[in-house]
Write a protein that holds these residues in place. Structure first.
Motif, PDB file in Angstrom:
ATOM      1  N   TYR A  51      -3.161  -5.441  65.516  1.00 46.39           N
ATOM      2  CA  TYR A  51      -3.040  -3.956  66.228  1.00 46.39           C
ATOM      3  C   TYR A  51      -2.769  -2.925  65.399  1.00 46.39           C
ATOM      4  CZ  TYR A  51      -3.876  -5.961  70.827  1.00 46.39           C
ATOM      5  OH  TYR A  51      -4.364  -6.864  71.802  1.00 46.39           O
ATOM      6  N   ALA A  54      -6.055  -2.178  63.636  1.00 47.51           N
ATOM      7  CA  ALA A  54      -7.141  -1.652  64.395  1.00 47.51           C
ATOM      8  C   ALA A  54      -6.742  -0.316  64.932  1.00 47.51           C
ATOM      9  CB  ALA A  54      -7.059  -2.547  65.702  1.00 47.51           C
ATOM     10  N   GLY A  55      -5.289   0.258  64.751  1.00 45.45           N
ATOM     11  CA  GLY A  55      -4.648   1.526  65.029  1.00 45.45           C
ATOM     12  C   GLY A  55      -4.148   1.727  66.223  1.00 45.45           C
ATOM     13  N   HIS A  56      -3.790   0.665  67.138  1.00 43.32           N
ATOM     14  CA  HIS A  56      -2.894   0.775  68.134  1.00 43.32           C
ATOM     15  C   HIS A  56      -1.728   1.758  68.024  1.00 43.32           C
ATOM     16  CE1 HIS A  56      -0.858   0.287  71.865  1.00 43.32           C
ATOM     17  NE2 HIS A  56      -1.718  -0.368  72.360  1.00 43.32           N
ATOM     18  N   SER A  77      -9.200   7.380  62.754  1.00 40.81           N
ATOM     19  CA  SER A  77      -8.917   7.051  64.302  1.00 40.81           C
ATOM     20  C   SER A  77      -9.336   5.811  64.727  1.00 40.81           C
ATOM     21  CB  SER A  77      -9.537   8.247  65.134  1.00 40.81           C
ATOM     22  OG  SER A  77     -10.824   8.033  65.319  1.00 40.81           O
ATOM     23  N   VAL A  78      -8.864   5.488  65.661  1.00 42.66           N
ATOM     24  CA  VAL A  78      -9.277   4.051  66.315  1.00 42.66           C
ATOM     25  C   VAL A  78     -10.628   3.797  66.517  1.00 42.66           C
ATOM     26  CG1 VAL A  78      -8.962   2.388  68.293  1.00 42.66           C
ATOM     27  CG2 VAL A  78      -7.018   3.999  67.590  1.00 42.66           C
ATOM     28  N   ASP A  79     -11.497   4.790  66.975  1.00 44.74           N
ATOM     29  CA  ASP A  79     -12.948   4.565  67.079  1.00 44.74           C
ATOM     30  C   ASP A  79     -13.555   4.786  65.730  1.00 44.74           C
ATOM     31  OD1 ASP A  79     -11.715   7.088  68.352  1.00 44.74           O
ATOM     32  OD2 ASP A  79     -13.719   7.841  67.763  1.00 44.74           O
ATOM     33  N   ALA A  82     -13.514   1.463  63.992  1.00 45.53           N
ATOM     34  CA  ALA A  82     -14.382   0.308  64.887  1.00 45.53           C
ATOM     35  C   ALA A  82     -16.065   0.725  64.237  1.00 45.53           C
ATOM     36  CB  ALA A  82     -14.655   0.794  66.054  1.00 45.53           C
ATOM     37  N   ARG A  83     -16.200   2.223  64.064  1.00 49.43           N
ATOM     38  CA  ARG A  83     -17.545   2.602  63.411  1.00 49.43           C
ATOM     39  C   ARG A  83     -17.736   2.265  62.005  1.00 49.43           C
ATOM     40  NH1 ARG A  83     -16.573   6.991  67.082  1.00 49.43           N
ATOM     41  NH2 ARG A  83     -15.991   8.294  65.307  1.00 49.43           N
ATOM     42  N   PHE A  87     -13.387  -4.892  63.844  1.00 52.59           N
ATOM     43  CA  PHE A  87     -13.402  -5.330  65.258  1.00 52.59           C
ATOM     44  C   PHE A  87     -12.237  -5.944  65.324  1.00 52.59           C
ATOM     45  CE2 PHE A  87     -14.443  -8.465  68.429  1.00 52.59           C
ATOM     46  CZ  PHE A  87     -14.889  -7.625  69.342  1.00 52.59           C
ATOM     47  N   LEU A  88     -11.741  -5.909  66.654  1.00 50.23           N
ATOM     48  CA  LEU A  88     -10.229  -6.754  67.050  1.00 50.23           C
ATOM     49  C   LEU A  88     -10.723  -7.487  68.138  1.00 50.23           C
ATOM     50  CD1 LEU A  88      -7.379  -7.471  67.010  1.00 50.23           C
ATOM     51  CD2 LEU A  88      -6.745  -5.406  68.132  1.00 50.23           C
ATOM     52  N   VAL A 112     -21.469   2.421  67.719  1.00 50.79           N
ATOM     53  CA  VAL A 112     -21.044   1.595  66.366  1.00 50.79           C
ATOM     54  C   VAL A 112     -22.325   2.098  65.491  1.00 50.79           C
ATOM     55  CG1 VAL A 112     -21.055  -0.598  65.354  1.00 50.79           C
ATOM     56  CG2 VAL A 112     -19.583   0.033  67.165  1.00 50.79           C
TER      57      VAL A 112
ATOM     58  N   PHE B 327      -7.564   2.629  74.285  1.00 50.09           N
ATOM     59  CA  PHE B 327      -7.497   1.701  72.988  1.00 50.09           C
ATOM     60  C   PHE B 327      -8.740   0.862  72.980  1.00 50.09           C
ATOM     61  CE2 PHE B 327      -6.191  -1.903  70.534  1.00 50.09           C
ATOM     62  CZ  PHE B 327      -5.960  -1.110  69.333  1.00 50.09           C
ATOM     63  N   LEU B 329     -11.335   0.682  74.747  1.00 53.42           N
ATOM     64  CA  LEU B 329     -12.820   1.267  74.535  1.00 53.42           C
ATOM     65  C   LEU B 329     -12.870   1.892  73.204  1.00 53.42           C
ATOM     66  CD1 LEU B 329     -13.028   2.940  78.051  1.00 53.42           C
ATOM     67  CD2 LEU B 329     -14.102   0.989  77.339  1.00 53.42           C
ATOM     68  N   ARG B 330     -12.103   2.625  72.575  1.00 54.92           N
ATOM     69  CA  ARG B 330     -11.968   3.163  71.202  1.00 54.92           C
ATOM     70  C   ARG B 330     -11.959   2.285  70.265  1.00 54.92           C
ATOM     71  NH1 ARG B 330      -7.766   7.736  70.182  1.00 54.92           N
ATOM     72  NH2 ARG B 330      -9.212   8.421  68.563  1.00 54.92           N
ATOM     73  N   SER B 331     -11.529   0.937  70.321  1.00 60.51           N
ATOM     74  CA  SER B 331     -11.764  -0.196  69.469  1.00 60.51           C
ATOM     75  C   SER B 331     -12.922  -0.600  69.440  1.00 60.51           C
ATOM     76  CB  SER B 331     -10.415  -1.399  69.799  1.00 60.51           C
ATOM     77  OG  SER B 331     -11.073  -1.878  70.780  1.00 60.51           O
ATOM     78  N   ARG B 332     -13.817  -0.362  70.010  1.00 61.98           N
ATOM     79  CA  ARG B 332     -15.122  -0.501  70.170  1.00 61.98           C
ATOM     80  C   ARG B 332     -15.948   0.506  69.488  1.00 61.98           C
ATOM     81  NH1 ARG B 332     -12.211  -4.728  70.358  1.00 61.98           N
ATOM     82  NH2 ARG B 332     -12.849  -6.485  71.650  1.00 61.98           N
ATOM     83  N   GLY B 333     -15.623   1.446  69.207  1.00 60.62           N
ATOM     84  CA  GLY B 333     -16.379   2.522  68.458  1.00 60.62           C
ATOM     85  C   GLY B 333     -16.402   3.645  69.440  1.00 60.62           C
ATOM     86  N   ILE B 334     -16.248   3.719  70.793  1.00 60.58           N
ATOM     87  CA  ILE B 334     -16.376   4.607  71.706  1.00 60.58           C
ATOM     88  C   ILE B 334     -15.482   5.918  71.683  1.00 60.58           C
ATOM     89  CG2 ILE B 334     -16.656   5.263  74.329  1.00 60.58           C
ATOM     90  CD1 ILE B 334     -17.089   2.095  74.496  1.00 60.58           C
ATOM     91  N   ASP B 335     -15.909   6.884  71.475  1.00 62.93           N
ATOM     92  CA  ASP B 335     -14.745   8.079  71.150  1.00 62.93           C
ATOM     93  C   ASP B 335     -14.006   8.322  72.451  1.00 62.93           C
ATOM     94  OD1 ASP B 335     -16.140  10.159  72.205  1.00 62.93           O
ATOM     95  OD2 ASP B 335     -17.215  10.643  70.548  1.00 62.93           O
TER      96      ASP B 335
END
Lengths: 251, 383
Positions: A51, A54-56, A77-79, A82-83, A87-88, A112, B327, B329-335
């Motif tokens: 976590y 991933a940035g929790h 940032s968290v997103d 991912a971009r 992936f977590l 992504v 968290f 949704l954002r962890s899937r790249g979604i802002d």
């Protein structure tokens, strides 16, 4: 060829009793195509590592660094992470009522990739991957994780991993709660994802049984917030015979 | 004891609450009464006068073929068929509006009739609408409230035997509007009414639908959707009175709130009287708080006086757009903005499908997107 590098990572978490240090200097380097198994007893900090990378927001990095091909992951940032290709796969994926799996997947893929996938190819890809994971097509119209069984949640996580094609995937106890058949199906998905995309994989697990299906290149034993021992796949076999007692006594 | 103090004594049953056509039968509320306890009273004060005489709200009807529109006085036998006003503001609306606009639906009317109530100023005004579905008729009427107003409104909805009526009341007021409304529904044998309340605009909006059944086999589906931002008070109070056998009521209200001081109130009173055997009722309210500082009060009340019913239930839940959803949704790249849009659209999706009137749902979604865009540019969002 990419490299995910974790250096001397220290992480704490705020609890009711005050700040608690969980990671105490983790060093780990994962290259594309490699699979690293992180094993260890409950409470040793394995999930915290997942976590934190991933940035929790619950976890505070108090020292060290995480970089992907030299880029500072902790500054993202968290997103953004991912971009950037992280992936977590979560142990306890969250319900999102009213948002269908297909809508969620397409939104994530668009985010992504930075552009919407060509519709026809995307639908075909999604259906084929779902079929390989033995998921009913009706699954695509259900709300994300809502009312999913434990096994369905895990398949859904691996479905995302296959479709989003990350450079590095961290799988947090993806094997927990799966029966033998489901474990095999999910493992095949992990193997496909790492082969087709040459992804680097951090496989976090308490048990060795998933390692029969997803063969690790390296095994790291996590105890009390740091890596206590490292080796090849044979270390996993040793753990299966001896358990974690030896390490916990040292800690 | 003074009359005011008497009024604060809790009622033994919802059935005991007073109804009357005469404002004098309702003391000016203080805010301590059960039915006013959540409401800011000061903005409503002008609507508690003995009578209001402003003419700042103009009613305009675009009638579909098959719908007859007329202006009638209180001497028309249809006026008052919906029952008596349930509170002082409603009684004031009754005595203040000399004429009622009657929208009569005959036969099967596929097109939507739109009644626009456009507010032009803040002179306290009254309006009276009566939607009447003749026996066996079916149709859809949208009441669209826009502009700036201080309005107390009567909406009578009368569904005769076997009719099938959809009435949508859409509140898209400007943010300086004060609006009190009492919708009084009366359903005859085997009549079905879909009653939809959509409240998006206004400083203070308080809508009280009262539902009565006069014959067996009636069915009401009461749907509500609201989205409030900082400074808005959006209140919905329903009363479904099951007094005859074999009627159904399904109540679903959902609200989203964002911003400091955004406040919603939902009260759902359902009474199943001893004679109402075979009743089937379910009511639910769901609220989604998108930021700190927003508050939703939700009070379902179910009174059951007979055991011989098909079903009765209620549910209420208020949730935050939580950090874990964000968290994930954002962890899937979604802002964050897109994540919030997904969650809010998801929250309303099923309800919008039930509303089923495209003209209305399109406008709701446009409004929701505008609110989300506003949220994205403001601090204080949960993140």
């Amino acid at each position: 060829m990419s490299t995910l590098e974790i250096c001397d990572l220290h992480v704490s978490v705020d609890t009711r009793e005050g700040t608690k240090q969980i990671l105490r200097g983790v060093d780990l380097t994962v290259a594309s195509g490699q699979t690293h198994a992180i094993m260890g007893p409950n409470g040793s900090g394995k999930s915290t590592l997942a976590y934190s990378v991933a940035g929790h927001p619950k976890f505070h990095v108090t020292g060290g660094s995480v970089t992907m091909d030299g880029e500072d992951v902790l500054a993202m940032s968290v997103d953004e992470r991912a971009r950037a290709g992280l992936f977590l796969a979560m142990q306890y994926p969250v319900e999102v009522p009213g948002v269908s799996v297909s809508n969620f997947l397409r939104t994530a893929k668009t985010a992504v990739d930075g552009k919407a996938p060509p519709l026809r190819a995307w639908v075909k890809d999604m259906k084929a991957t779902m079929a390989e994971l033995r998921m009913d097509p009706a699954f695509a119209e259900r709300s994300v994780n809502e009312g999913f069984s434990g096994g369905e949640k895990k398949r859904h996580e691996i479905l995302q991993m296959e479709l989003l094609r990350p450079r590095f995937a961290i799988l947090d106890e993806t094997d927990s709660g799966l029966d033998v058949d489901a474990l095999r199906i999910v493992s095949e998905g992990i193997n496909r994802a790492r082969e087709t995309n040459n992804a680097g994989v951090l496989l976090i697990t308490h048990y060795t049984r998933i390692l029969r299906y997803v063969r690790p290149d390296f095994v790291h034993v996590f105890v009390a917030g740091r890596i206590a021992e490292e080796g090849g796949p044979e270390l996993a076999d040793q753990l299966e015979d001896e358990g974690y007692d030896r390490f916990e006594q040292v800690a | 004891m003074t009359p005011t103090e008497l009024a604060v004594v809790p009622e033994a049953s919802r059935a005991a609450r007073r109804t009357s056509f005469d404002p004098a039968d309702f003391p000016v509320p203080t805010g301590r009464e059960e039915e006013w306890r959540f409401t800011p009273m000061e903005p409503l004060a002008p609507l508690f006068a003995d009578q209001v005489d402003g003419h700042d709200v103009v009613v305009d009807v675009m009638a579909a073929p098959g719908v007859e529109v007329s202006q009638v006085g209180h001497d028309d036998p249809r006026v008052g068929a919906g029952g008596a006003p349930g509170d002082r503001a409603a009684a004031v609306a009754w005595v203040s509006a000399d004429e009622a606009t009657v929208i009569a639906v005959r036969g099967t009317v596929p097109d939507v009739t739109t009644v626009t109530l456009r507010g032009h100023g803040r002179a306290p005004s009254a309006a009276h609408l009566l939607v009447w579905a003749e026996p066996g008729a079916s149709g859809t009427v949208v009441l669209d409230h826009t502009g700036t107003a201080v309005l107390t409104e009567t909406v009578e909805i009368v569904a005769e035997q076997g009719s099938d009526l959809t009435v949508v009341s859409l509140q898209t007021w400007r943010d300086d509007t004060v609006h009190a409304a009492n919708h009084r529904l009366r359903l005859a044998d085997d009549a079905s009414v879909k009653h939809v309340v959509v409240t998006l605009g206004g400083a203070l909006v308080r809508i009280a639908p009262d539902v009565q059944f006069t014959g067996p086999g009636g069915a009401v589906t009461a749907l509500g959707l609201s989205y409030g931002h900082a400074g808005q008070h959006l209140e919905h109070r329903l009363f479904v009175d099951h007094a005859v056998p074999r009627c159904r009521s399904q109540v679903t209200y959902k609200g989203a709130l964002q911003g400091d001081g955004a406040h919603s109130v939902w009260v759902g009173d359902v009474l199943i009287r001893a004679a109402a055997e075979g009743t089937d009722t379910y009511e639910q309210n769901r609220n989604l708080l998108l930021t700190e500082g927003a508050r939703a009060d939700s009070v379902p009340n179910l009174e059951i006086e007979t055991g011989l019913i098909e079903g009765a239930g209620h549910a209420s839940a208020t949730g935050r757009f939580d950090d874990e959803q964000l968290f994930y949704l954002r962890s899937r790249g979604i802002d964050e903005t897109e994540a919030r849009r997904l969650v809010v659209r998801g929250f309303f999706a099923e309800l919008l499908a039930q509303v089923g009137v495209a003209e209305v749902t399109d406008r709701i979604m446009a409004h929701v997107d505008a609110e989300l865009a506003r949220l994205a540019t403001q601090p204080g969002a949960v993140s």
